[in-house]
Design an enzyme around this catalytic site. Structure first.
Site, PDB file in Angstrom:
ATOM      1  N   ARG A 146      27.749  48.602  17.219  1.00  0.00           N
ATOM      2  CA  ARG A 146      28.310  47.270  17.983  1.00  0.00           C
ATOM      3  C   ARG A 146      27.407  45.981  18.100  1.00  0.00           C
ATOM      4  O   ARG A 146      26.147  46.159  18.144  1.00  0.00           O
ATOM      5  CB  ARG A 146      28.819  47.915  19.512  1.00  0.00           C
ATOM      6  CG  ARG A 146      29.974  48.319  19.625  1.00  0.00           C
ATOM      7  CD  ARG A 146      31.042  47.555  19.187  1.00  0.00           C
ATOM      8  NE  ARG A 146      31.100  46.141  19.711  1.00  0.00           N
ATOM      9  CZ  ARG A 146      31.841  45.761  20.907  1.00  0.00           C
ATOM     10  NH1 ARG A 146      32.370  46.727  21.495  1.00  0.00           N
ATOM     11  NH2 ARG A 146      31.773  44.556  21.362  1.00  0.00           N
TER      12      ARG A 146
ATOM     13  N   GLY B 183      24.118  44.787  25.443  1.00  0.00           N
ATOM     14  CA  GLY B 183      23.796  46.459  25.506  1.00  0.00           C
ATOM     15  C   GLY B 183      22.361  46.526  25.840  1.00  0.00           C
ATOM     16  O   GLY B 183      21.553  45.530  25.589  1.00  0.00           O
TER      17      GLY B 183
ATOM     18  N   ASP C  35      21.388  55.001  15.410  1.00  0.00           N
ATOM     19  CA  ASP C  35      22.392  55.866  16.012  1.00  0.00           C
ATOM     20  C   ASP C  35      23.459  56.776  15.290  1.00  0.00           C
ATOM     21  O   ASP C  35      23.633  56.444  13.892  1.00  0.00           O
ATOM     22  CB  ASP C  35      23.075  55.121  17.408  1.00  0.00           C
ATOM     23  CG  ASP C  35      23.068  56.166  18.414  1.00  0.00           C
ATOM     24  OD1 ASP C  35      22.508  57.302  18.271  1.00  0.00           O
ATOM     25  OD2 ASP C  35      23.596  55.921  19.553  1.00  0.00           O
TER      26      ASP C  35
ATOM     27  N   ARG D 208      28.239  56.187  32.428  1.00  0.00           N
ATOM     28  CA  ARG D 208      29.725  56.019  31.608  1.00  0.00           C
ATOM     29  C   ARG D 208      30.310  57.111  31.773  1.00  0.00           C
ATOM     30  O   ARG D 208      29.822  58.385  31.957  1.00  0.00           O
ATOM     31  CB  ARG D 208      29.187  55.812  30.127  1.00  0.00           C
ATOM     32  CG  ARG D 208      28.896  54.854  29.508  1.00  0.00           C
ATOM     33  CD  ARG D 208      28.710  54.658  28.051  1.00  0.00           C
ATOM     34  NE  ARG D 208      27.936  55.780  27.667  1.00  0.00           N
ATOM     35  CZ  ARG D 208      28.610  56.948  26.976  1.00  0.00           C
ATOM     36  NH1 ARG D 208      29.790  57.153  26.917  1.00  0.00           N
ATOM     37  NH2 ARG D 208      27.863  57.791  26.655  1.00  0.00           N
TER      38      ARG D 208
ATOM     39  N   LEU E   3      18.736  56.584  30.653  1.00  0.00           N
ATOM     40  CA  LEU E   3      18.048  55.357  31.078  1.00  0.00           C
ATOM     41  C   LEU E   3      18.082  55.141  32.482  1.00  0.00           C
ATOM     42  O   LEU E   3      17.397  54.492  33.382  1.00  0.00           O
ATOM     43  CB  LEU E   3      18.245  54.241  30.125  1.00  0.00           C
ATOM     44  CG  LEU E   3      17.950  54.358  28.602  1.00  0.00           C
ATOM     45  CD1 LEU E   3      18.383  52.969  27.850  1.00  0.00           C
ATOM     46  CD2 LEU E   3      16.591  54.389  28.524  1.00  0.00           C
TER      47      LEU E   3
ATOM     48  N   GLU F 155      15.596  53.198  35.195  1.00  0.00           N
ATOM     49  CA  GLU F 155      15.726  52.191  35.823  1.00  0.00           C
ATOM     50  C   GLU F 155      15.639  52.176  37.327  1.00  0.00           C
ATOM     51  O   GLU F 155      15.168  51.438  37.709  1.00  0.00           O
ATOM     52  CB  GLU F 155      17.245  51.542  35.471  1.00  0.00           C
ATOM     53  CG  GLU F 155      17.113  51.292  33.981  1.00  0.00           C
ATOM     54  CD  GLU F 155      18.733  51.084  33.371  1.00  0.00           C
ATOM     55  OE1 GLU F 155      18.653  50.679  32.106  1.00  0.00           O
ATOM     56  OE2 GLU F 155      19.574  51.152  33.953  1.00  0.00           O
TER      57      GLU F 155
ATOM     58  N   ASP G 146      -5.438  74.223 -13.220  1.00  0.00           N
ATOM     59  CA  ASP G 146      -4.679  75.229 -12.564  1.00  0.00           C
ATOM     60  C   ASP G 146      -3.726  75.675 -13.581  1.00  0.00           C
ATOM     61  O   ASP G 146      -3.166  75.004 -14.307  1.00  0.00           O
ATOM     62  CB  ASP G 146      -3.956  74.544 -11.265  1.00  0.00           C
ATOM     63  CG  ASP G 146      -2.914  75.417 -10.830  1.00  0.00           C
ATOM     64  OD1 ASP G 146      -3.343  76.636 -10.510  1.00  0.00           O
ATOM     65  OD2 ASP G 146      -1.908  75.072 -10.324  1.00  0.00           O
ATOM     66  N   TYR G 147      -3.015  76.953 -13.236  1.00  0.00           N
ATOM     67  CA  TYR G 147      -2.248  77.606 -14.137  1.00  0.00           C
ATOM     68  C   TYR G 147      -0.709  77.183 -13.763  1.00  0.00           C
ATOM     69  O   TYR G 147      -0.039  76.406 -14.078  1.00  0.00           O
ATOM     70  CB  TYR G 147      -2.472  78.799 -14.396  1.00  0.00           C
ATOM     71  CG  TYR G 147      -1.490  79.350 -15.538  1.00  0.00           C
ATOM     72  CD1 TYR G 147      -1.629  79.367 -16.735  1.00  0.00           C
ATOM     73  CD2 TYR G 147      -0.342  80.362 -15.085  1.00  0.00           C
ATOM     74  CE1 TYR G 147      -0.724  79.898 -17.675  1.00  0.00           C
ATOM     75  CE2 TYR G 147       0.582  80.821 -15.816  1.00  0.00           C
ATOM     76  CZ  TYR G 147       0.533  80.625 -17.399  1.00  0.00           C
ATOM     77  OH  TYR G 147       1.106  80.896 -18.132  1.00  0.00           O
TER      78      TYR G 147
END
Ligand code: GDG
Length: 727
Positions: free
Chosen positions: A10, A29, A142, A274, A377, A381, A499-500
């Site tokens: 958004r 937001g 997100d 929410r 959050l 807050e 190296d082999y």
């Protein structure tokens, strides 16, 4: 100034249309506000959906939107109603959201949702590719956009791409349920940095990448083809200043006064989220109900202010949850309330910022008890507004925030008795204790705020891009190749340390099948036929195998990482006698694991034991390797042996044995004026480490190495050697 392209589902704006007129309402937001501090160092450009379905828009509307938004440095992505339903409400919110929040029974696996998710992710990527310029940083946010990193990478190979997941990354057991798990992992791995909120999520991601895609990691860095992807924890912070200062605003203070007039001297518990089933709102209210029943002395003395912010209202589950919640509020109020006291004040709406801060400010207790939450959050807050240090945070251990906020009252959100106890403890906690707990958390939150979070992430992104560049700079280019050949031609005494397995020849299913073909032996012959050359093959193989395969070549052989040496035309010699008694303890353990892991087997050499699992089922091998490593580390703790992890092997060998020591011996033997060393795995790093800086050291494969140069494949190193041999 560098540009930062922020890509999220958004845009921080909502567009509505009434009577043919468009209305633009800013909807700041958390992300947009949080990242505003970046505007000093970056020119930010946001890409996302403006919140209106394209059917409602005419071409002129779209042009108007694009023009208005471009002034804000926003690029709108237009989505049809069907796309919103299937990509956003469908795949994002009915598949990924429930599964990643540990709700497999609520998860819907629908192919049409997935198809639209792919299509919309492509649309987002196309827009980014369209506007990106060299040097831009691209930061994708997100779970709605997990395929975007790879889609961009396919077009912009050198782009700086970061991805941050705001929700949990679930454990492998959950993630593996997803029918499109490979595509999602590959999509994410297109990024240079994948950021998650906690180390647990990092661990889960790495386990899934390893068990599903077979990718290996060292210290959080996964090698994907010729790129390195860093996976790390960046716990998201808040704009601490903004919340701690807001309590002094007149508007907020007026709001506080208004609420307090209504509540009087009652204690206030707040619950703000929410409206989402992951937030544990119903369970929380049930706990509050029980709290009142079990502690009647609190009746009339405490009020729960519950804010449920409308969310995903287009989904049936969310609508049903609202009904259930409202019924429950009614029942609790009916059962416990009295005239003059309503136990639960319920608000179903988005509250303005000043009211939100006022609620935080007046709350005695914040009840934050999600069943799962990427970070959370609200908890942070709430603490930021507590300038006087008073107030108690009750926090679910299932939130990402719990790993930073250990001084809160931590509860298991499924344990109602624990929540009830915590509410009581919180209401009765002495002020001194409240202040002491909160101060510690506040200090942390004010230091690691959102601006620090974003800067840390972007620094990590720059660092990885730099390392990536260094790696590509180290690629053996045409011009270094020419220098190498010209130095070779000029030299009179040249040392080859080769190296082999994985360097001269590729890997085979079983080690005994990786013998040299005619081309390899004749290449070694040609090289050694030049009297200026001394060729040493430095291998971890046992001496019998090397004798069988290369015994006739006129070269020096080193077996078992330096335990044995066979100089040109001589017999094998043991470099120094080593103890082997540890083998009797370790062998039965390895044999047990070989029996329990079909396809794996044990190889015994003079001074080492090796458990090979190349042919075992990758997932089983992964589990067994982890178990076996743990067991072996315990068993060998007091012995002079080490446990080493190589390419699909675990090797247990004497600590004194390493290619570094063997290399030093050869370096000291003569005054070489040209040295070339090539290898592919960790044992060769010991060889690279002791070489003089002018030596040409070459790592086969792309990962960080002490070698000066990298080549992609065995084929490339053989071509180079052929050229030197004049073949
Ligand atoms: C996802 C992850 C992760 C909420 N209601 C109102 C309001 N808000 C603001 C809060 C806070 C934000 O929204 C909510 O953030 P959360 O972290 O609590 O949860 P999600 O929305 O689920 O966010 C989560 C987050 O991403 C960040 O990575 O922590 O785990 O699920 O900032 O203040 N703001 C206003 N009125 C409201 O009614 N003004």
């Amino acid at each position: 100034m560098n540009r930062l392209l922020l890509v999220a589902n958004r845009l921080p704006i909502s567009i509505t249309k009434r009577l043919r007129e468009l209305r633009f309402t800013p909807s700041p937001g958390g992300l947009a506000t949080g990242l505003s501090s970046l505007s000093q160092s970056y020119q930010c450009h946001l890409i996302g959906w403006p919140g209106i379905a394209s059917e409602k828009l005419t071409d002129e509307d779209k042009a108007e939107i694009s023009e208005k938004l471009s002034a804000e440095k926003y690029s709108p992505i237009f989505l049809s109603q069907k796309q919103v339903e299937q990509y956003y409400l469908g795949f994002s919110n009915r598949t990924i959201w429930p599964l990643f929040h540990y709700q497999p029974l609520n998860t819907v696996y629908e192919n049409r949702f997935w198809q639209t998710y792919k299509q919309v992710n492509q649309t987002f990527s196309d827009e980014v590719i369209n506007i990106a310029k060299p040097g831009d940083c691209i930061w994708i946010h997100d779970y709605q956009l997990m395929l975007v990193p790879r889609l961009i990478r396919q077009q912009l190979v050198d782009a700086k791409i970061g991805f941050f997941l705001h929700i949990p990354f679930p454990s492998f057991e959950l993630f593996r349920l997803l029918p499109w798990r490979e595509e999602i992992l590959n999509g994410l791995l297109g990024a240079d940095v994948i950021g998650l909120h906690t180390y647990d999520y990092v661990r889960h991601f790495i386990t899934s990448a390893s068990r599903i895609l077979g990718l290996e990691q060292t210290l959080g860095k996964i090698s994907v083809g010729n790129r390195i992807v860093k996976v790390d924890a960046f716990p998201m912070g808040i704009d601490y200043e903004k919340y701690s200062q807001a309590v002094n605003d007149t508007d907020v203070q007026n709001e506080v006064r208004k609420i307090l007039q209504k509540v009087g001297s009652r204690k206030i518990v707040i619950s703000i989220d929410r409206l989402d089933y992951t937030k544990g709102i119903i369970q929380r209210l049930e706990a509050f109900d029980l709290f009142l029943s079990q502690n009647p002395e609190y009746k009339g003395k405490v009020t729960l202010i519950m804010v449920a912010v409308p969310s995903r209202t287009g989904l049936e589950d969310y609508r049903m949850m609202r009904n259930r919640l409202e019924q429950l509020v009614g029942r609790v109020n009916g059962e416990h309330g009295t005239i003059g006291w309503v136990p639960v004040w319920y608000l179903y709406r988005f509250v303005p910022f000043k009211s939100l801060v006022a609620l935080y400010k007046i709350a005695d207790v914040a009840l934050v008890t999600p069943l799962r939450d990427g970070m959370n959050l609200i908890a942070k807050e709430f603490l930021a507004t507590k300038g006087d240090g008073k107030g108690v945070l009750i926090l679910s251990e299932m939130t990402g925030a719990a790993s930073e906020l250990g001084e809160a009252l931590i509860v298991n959100a499924n344990n109602k008795a624990a929540i009830i106890r915590a509410i009581k403890d919180a209401l009765e906690m002495p002020t001194d204790e409240q202040v002491e707990r909160n101060r510690l958390m506040q200090e942390r939150l004010s230091r690691y705020n959102v601006s620090r979070w974003s800067k840390d992430f972007l620094h990590a992104l720059s660092d990885v891009s730099k390392a990536q560049k260094e790696l590509s700079v180290r690629k053996l280019t045409e011009s270094t190749r020419k220098n190498l050949i010209s130095d070779y031609r000029k030299a009179h005494s040249r040392l080859f340390l080769l190296d082999y397995d994985g360097t001269l020849v590729g890997f085979a299913d079983r080690p005994e099948k990786a013998g040299p073909d005619v081309e390899t032996t004749s290449l070694l012959q040609s090289l050694s036929s030049d009297t200026k050359n001394h060729v040493v093959v430095t291998s971890g193989r046992d001496k019998a195998t090397l004798t069988k395969w290369l015994g006739n070549a006129n070269i020096t052989l080193i077996a078992e990482h330096g335990a044995w040496t066979k100089q040109k035309g001589r017999d094998w010699q043991c470099v120094e006698p080593l103890k082997n008694d540890w083998k009797d303890t370790i062998r039965p353990v390895l044999e047990l694991y070989a029996d329990r892991t079909p396809g794996s087997f044990v190889e015994e050499k003079d001074f080492s034991l090796v458990w090979h699992y190349r042919k075992a089922i990758a997932e089983l091998a992964y589990v067994r390797t982890q178990e076996l490593k743990g067991t072996l580390l315990n068993l060998t703790a007091n012995l002079n042996v080490g446990v080493f992890e190589g390419s699909k092997i675990l090797e247990i060998r004497n600590l004194g044995l390493n290619k570094g020591r063997a290399t030093e011996f050869w370096l000291a033997k003569k005054n070489w004026d040209f040295i070339i060393a090539a290898g592919d795995d960790y044992t060769d790093e010991e060889m690279f480490a002791v070489l003089p800086k002018e030596a040409y050291s070459i790592k086969v494969g792309f990962s960080i190495s002490k070698a000066r140069f990298n080549v992609d494949t065995v084929h490339e190193i053989r071509l180079l050697l052929k050229e030197l041999a004049g073949d």
